[in-house]
Design an enzyme around this catalytic site. Structure first.
Site, PDB file in Angstrom:
ATOM      1  N   SER B 283       3.094 -48.936  97.977  1.00 41.95           N
ATOM      2  CA  SER B 283       1.710 -48.561  98.146  1.00 41.95           C
ATOM      3  C   SER B 283       1.154 -48.291  96.766  1.00 41.95           C
ATOM      4  O   SER B 283       1.675 -47.454  96.043  1.00 41.95           O
ATOM      5  CB  SER B 283       1.624 -47.303  99.024  1.00 41.95           C
ATOM      6  OG  SER B 283       0.371 -46.685  98.874  1.00 41.95           O
ATOM      7  N   ARG B 322      17.027 -75.268 143.481  1.00 39.23           N
ATOM      8  CA  ARG B 322      16.197 -75.110 142.273  1.00 39.23           C
ATOM      9  C   ARG B 322      15.080 -74.150 142.617  1.00 39.23           C
ATOM     10  O   ARG B 322      14.444 -74.280 143.668  1.00 39.23           O
ATOM     11  CB  ARG B 322      15.622 -76.438 141.779  1.00 39.23           C
ATOM     12  CG  ARG B 322      14.617 -76.262 140.641  1.00 39.23           C
ATOM     13  CD  ARG B 322      14.616 -77.400 139.606  1.00 39.23           C
ATOM     14  NE  ARG B 322      14.741 -78.716 140.187  1.00 39.23           N
ATOM     15  CZ  ARG B 322      15.912 -79.377 140.294  1.00 39.23           C
ATOM     16  NH1 ARG B 322      17.030 -78.846 139.834  1.00 39.23           N
ATOM     17  NH2 ARG B 322      15.946 -80.566 140.867  1.00 39.23           N
TER      18      ARG B 322
END
Lengths: 465, 465, 465, 465
Positions: B283, B322
């Site tokens: 920072s 399925r």
């Protein structure tokens, strides 16, 4: 706001090999959409600062002009996110570079990265909730049409996946309708009151703006059309949970409908069909096959939502003035949750507006139930003549006899062991036939359909501008 | 397989504005990677069919040559997925179009879309598990170095986020190491035995291939380096859950380490620091600040995993031959789960290999605890002279006095109300000092570090080819 | 309703070895509570039927008198649930057995098991939401007191678990307060409008009651104080999701507060302490130790909630007119979610009402930050004299020098390399000291505290009867 | 260990109104079971200490004698848990009170509360995994019988809930069998190698035992039949995730089977029935109705598992040497996850051992499909005579004609527009009939059944002592 450049009408996730299934509709939470929402926030902030006398005249317009996602290298920004954990510092710097110094000084002034990302998330959520709400309304309209058209279409009701007593397809559709309308009611509530601007600066005090902070926050909210929160909500994530939960509610309703459609469309049931055509859901090898693609897609989407909601709810445990990880963990799941819900809602419009019920098949399935779903009704009708316990016993015995004989209940009653008792009690075959008529055992089905349609009409009335 | 074209060394999700955080490392589950894995499966199938005499000579090579993802329009395939619910039918047709008729006849022969997608998922999972395993190994190596280097570095142990008794930083690192090694052990198990080819045709009978089906399946598995399952597993999703759970285990271990790092790196604790440099985690406004970006990124990833695992576990309820929706619902969460875990693992290498412990600060924090963490130890050492109950009471009284006086335990003992009793019992100040030495109250800490390093060495030994 | 016998003021899960942690508060979802709620529903139904002329005079009172949970063998009912998948058929039969035939005929008339269980769930939820709301109000009152008392108590703000810029403890508490109030706002919304009676009969048509069904449903709702839904909602589970999500929102807010408390109570931070006494959280061996038991218990509860919410959201996919499994899967998670949230809320009252902030320690921690959190503020104050870029550079240089020298920022400024430039610019040491005063860099902190207290006062105002 | 007093053969959660559904089987995670497991751990620790010369002779036996759950007030212990966040401190004190001083000195010596709770959890998990494994084996045996008996029983395969191509019921059952066997394989792996004793003392160094700690840990593990971990694993929760995930895998397999059973048992499909009798699943009103109670109960259980697993996976992020909340959050979900899985497995034995397939109805449903599932097969058989493209076209045309005419495919071929072409090509009606025989289009179905049965036999072989 609605026509702000850079937002797209359709999803922007190039490379999605499954996009046709999962990214249908108007919800856009792509990187491009995130980027534009962040830029919109920075631009609105510059305008708010200028209005408050905290930025040079013209700075707001200058930033707004520069704040177009297309002018930025999204992939590069994405990679730079690794340096600080989010893309905003790089984005703000890049935005500033495109501006003369005086306007550049207004970029990101007083803000922290989280202000930009959270506000952008709110913008994305607002657009998403609107899109989802519109598709839910479309699905509701289709459900309402079905409910009205089939108010009295008889079908067998099914509980625990077993045939139970008669219902109407109108009632089934009315149930879908009510769910859709109530889900969009909650979405509208959240959209209308819980999507708020985030503006708190480094730790929620807006210290860099001195005493002007709250005023800028209010202007910023007005610029963006978002609510003004009581406080910056950096680590109070209730809004995120509420937006996610409203979507999950809608998703739950949609999943229920789609599950019904897949079950009603089973080859052995065949009471509804999805619109085919254009090769959709079809199979060249099995021309009789018509997969309910829309319903399947709805379920493929909705089943992903609860886990994403759990992630958002878990992530609400955020430390101090900005969380180390939990905040970051929200971005993708929130976007995915919005998009999956949006895709499900969009598919639902397709599913319901193209749904073809088959009343004849419904009636055939009902008739094939052999009258047993009406057993209780028959007992009730015989009770005045026979007394309640005797009526019940007679029907039970007739039923057992008929099941064993592979006959319908009618024959069990009229040709079974107690047929004589019926006749002796003065019950005519006609009366029996009448008691076995499913249309006579629908209770409040019609009234419920009417009630659902009336409630829907009120919802529509309220929605009008 | 390892150098097959079309796979990329790095993630391919263009447009990911957060990619730097969430898509680090070598796991690739992008649309491009899915597409290539599907094409690899089709190509391997053509080769297997040819070898079984079920395709024309040369068909395997021809399909393999054509099966390059770069040659297909990913976005178009993605949109076409809407027609049937998945992109494979269009893909197979497009692939066939690029081939002469004899080779085209070998494309997708005997297969169903799910065969291609499930096998592709296994290929992606295999590459992902390998990449994650490699990063876990890298993280483990770094943890092992820390454990060895700091085997005897004293620090305060913390339970329930309160200071407790002394430990060593080596023991902390050894705990990380053991977790990492055991997590990659499970990943290797899954990768080695549970990633199996899927090949069952329309409904799991391979009917279109007559009796040749199982033989083709075996060849296909060999071509792709996957296991041969007992049966096609179209609706038996245990493999998916196991792969997901193995990743979630690794993710859980990584999250624990990263949480420790963020806590140890707190300004008030400051016992470890992540490597900075190149502006990372920094920072400009607060030069003393060094955010633990890697640890935050790890947590940002790992916190997304449990919800995705829940989705996969829920989706295992699949119907008949399925599933209508539950299968589709796996694709994105599986990819995301692999990618989040992979990104977390990659960040962890960075986090641990650059981690700088501060033994002096550890010692200072320990000393600042005022000796109270050694109270029990002191009581134990005084017991022979005073008797156990009297020793305990004396220490408790001295502790209470010292806490009230804001003094360390040493003063409570040597200058508190019972100082005379100590002297009378022949306990010297030196003995008290010695009992208050945290280095004397480490129990098996050193032995545990050694055990963890030995176990790690065995793991490494076993990993060698 | 509030004093109906059989409900208990405290949780009834005998055998819960962890009850003290997870079953605190007034939420009761025990078997006993479920049973009484089911009996209350059956009794209210009998009264409604009697009022509608569908049951013998006196039947309602007779059923009500018999409908006491204590008179039933809960364990036996529980085991009988295995026969049909739920306990209601046995319960209805057992209830009927305790009554004369005419009253018995009114038991369960027209109803299906799901009507009884869903309505009972709504009754439990209503009581739970009320209890949770009351505890949230208690916690909010405590947070409001803290916010008011410490409106200007300075402390260091922390982002990403690193010290950032100054805030006040009042602002921290105001953030807790706002979260609590907004969470209970949503709970009240759900309690007030979304908890509806369930009454649809076998398949949602109320066929057994002919046309009288909707009227009975309305009376039943009135008897129980629940809303009348548009339709029976047997397979529209939005209400369940909304109740669960409202709790999860509250839980998220509570978890955030508790996480803050555990972090602020860390030995190295020590800015707050939980009330001790009575051996709570204490350790005889380490008299300096005071575990934040309430905060830990809150987290122990709240961390269980997101997974339970996911289960409820998943379970919303319900088939046809009654689901085979998904409905059943809701009962335990809903009860657990309510109870965990209730326990967390109850613990939160304890946690916040006994929380002891330590302003001196807060100040000490702030001062120990060496002034670096004020670097940006200093640069801002120097800008008029030096120009913005030069001011920024000067502070950055001074900061770097001070960090390297292990000195506070003050020394970096006044004794560092550019001290001369400061003096030359006419900046006095006093001005520097002033800029370094954290009290001067609080922005809107005070105003935000005031706003949160004002919003809280409005909430309290609205809550009054 | 197996006959240790205090453990019960059946679940002990008095008051569970839904116990018959959710607490079936032998998994016991009641408060009573937890308490006894904790006492067993304390007793084993005393014996281990005595063996190591760290406790008085006879102390081990004395503690063991006193360590009976029935002698303790469970509810009181549960309430006391509120003081420190867990019940162990009170329990240890209460246990000590029942002993002479020398034996009392051995109670809890060197241990921390987490040692006792985590080890108790491992004991409960071991018993649970064994019970679940046994029930999975029972279910697998039933599935194997079905697979063997119906190896060649024809039925229609279904994909996306639409009829597809023929399969056999044997193949369906073989799929269930393989899933069950593989799930129990993983359970056995976890039970055999990952359930380890926890013994680390206050912060994982076993400092209170000096250098004797690891030796005591090894003896403790031997006493309890648990593995010795490399390190104390207080905040390395991989074992918990692995146990939970293994159960979730089993649960996923069980849910799939139960879903199939509910679908196959639908009134319109009716290919299987659950065992009825004793009023189970029955309805007096509808004698033809037979609800698949066991399948519904399985689903009611399994649907609760993914959310619980997510909670455990989330809770793995544990701080330092003992977590503040995340550890506590595991206890109930772990117990619930084990119990739900155990109940599902127990129901599955009932479901599968009583399952009655109806081959005649299977055949009827297959025949009712009108031959269309064989269209591809027919085209393949005609290809040698007509050429592949012509054969395909002819069948497609015949299919379309037949569908439009509401006729079976046979008529489309033999009486449709191209009937003449068939005859001209020398295709006889007999050949067409043969091609339409589903028994001729089963591919590897029989071989797959055989393979599954062979794999099952190997599993059984390996399981024998």
């Amino acid at each position: 706001m609605t026509n702000r450049p850079g937002y797209r009408g359709a999803v922007q996730t190039p490379g999605g090999l499954f996009d046709g299934v999962f990214s249908r509709g108007q919800v856009d939470t792509s990187g491009q959409a995130w980027l534009q929402a962040m830029l919109d926030t920075e631009a609105a902030l510059a305008r708010a600062l200028e209005a408050a006398g905290l930025a040079a005249p013209g700075a707001g317009a200058a930033v707004t002009t520069a704040a177009h996602a297309d002018a930025f290298d999204l992939a590069a920004l994405g990679q730079q996110a690794a340096r600080t954990g989010n893309p905003v510092p790089t984005l703000a710097r890049e935005l500033g570079r495109r501006l003369p110094p005086e306007a550049a000084a207004a970029v990101h002034k007083g803000a922290t990265s989280q202000d930009i990302i959270d506000t952008a998330a709110m913008l994305l959520a607002r657009r998403a909730l609107a899109a989802i709400g519109a598709d839910l309304a479309g699905a509701a309209a289709a459900a309402a049409s079905l409910a009205a058209a089939h108010r009295d279409t008889l079908m067998i009701g099914r509980t625990l996946l077993q045939q139970a007593v008669p219902v109407t397809f109108g009632l089934v559709a009315a149930g879908w309708l009510t769910g859709l309308d109530e889900a969009r009611g909650r979405l509208a509530q959240v959209a209308g009151s819980r999507l708020a601007v985030q503006f708190g600066g480094a730790a929620g005090t807006l210290a860099a703006l001195g005493e002007a902070g709250p005023g800028v926050a209010t202007r910023l909210a007005a610029e963006l059309g978002l609510a003004v929160p009581t406080l910056p909500w950096h680590t109070d994530r209730l809004r995120i949970i509420e937006a996610g939960a409203a979507c999950a509610g809608a998703s739950g309703v949609l999943g229920k409908i789609a599950r019904d459609v897949t079950l009603l469309a089973q080859s052995e049931v065949a009471e509804v069909h999805e619109r085919g055509g254009d090769g959709r859901g079809g199979s060249s090898a099995m021309p009789n096959k018509q997969n309910p693609v829309a319903a399947i897609a709805v379920l493929g989407c909705t089943k992903q939502v609860p886990g994403l909601l759990a992630t958002l709810a878990s992530a609400a445990e955020q430390e101090h003035q900005r969380a180390a990880g939990a905040w970051h963990a929200e971005w993708l799941p929130l976007g995915d949750l919005l998009q999956r819900t949006g895709s499900a809602a969009s598919w639902a419009v397709d599913m319901l507006s193209g749904l073809a019920p088959d009343p004849a098949r419904m009636r055939a399935n009902l008739d094939a139930a052999g009258g047993f779903p009406l057993a209780e009704h028959v007992a009730g009708l015989l009770a005045p003549a026979l007394g309640r316990p005797a009526a019940h016993d007679l029907v039970a015995k007739a039923s057992a006899w008929a099941v064993a004989a592979g006959q319908p209940l009618r024959d069990g009653l009229l040709a079974g062991p107690d047929a004589g008792r019926l006749a002796a009690a003065g019950i005519t075959p006609d009366q029996v036939e009448q008691a076995l008529d499913p249309a006579g055992y629908l209770g409040a089905a019609g009234a419920f359909v009417d009630a659902a349609l009336a409630a829907h009409a009120r919802t529509e009335q309220n929605d009008r501008p």
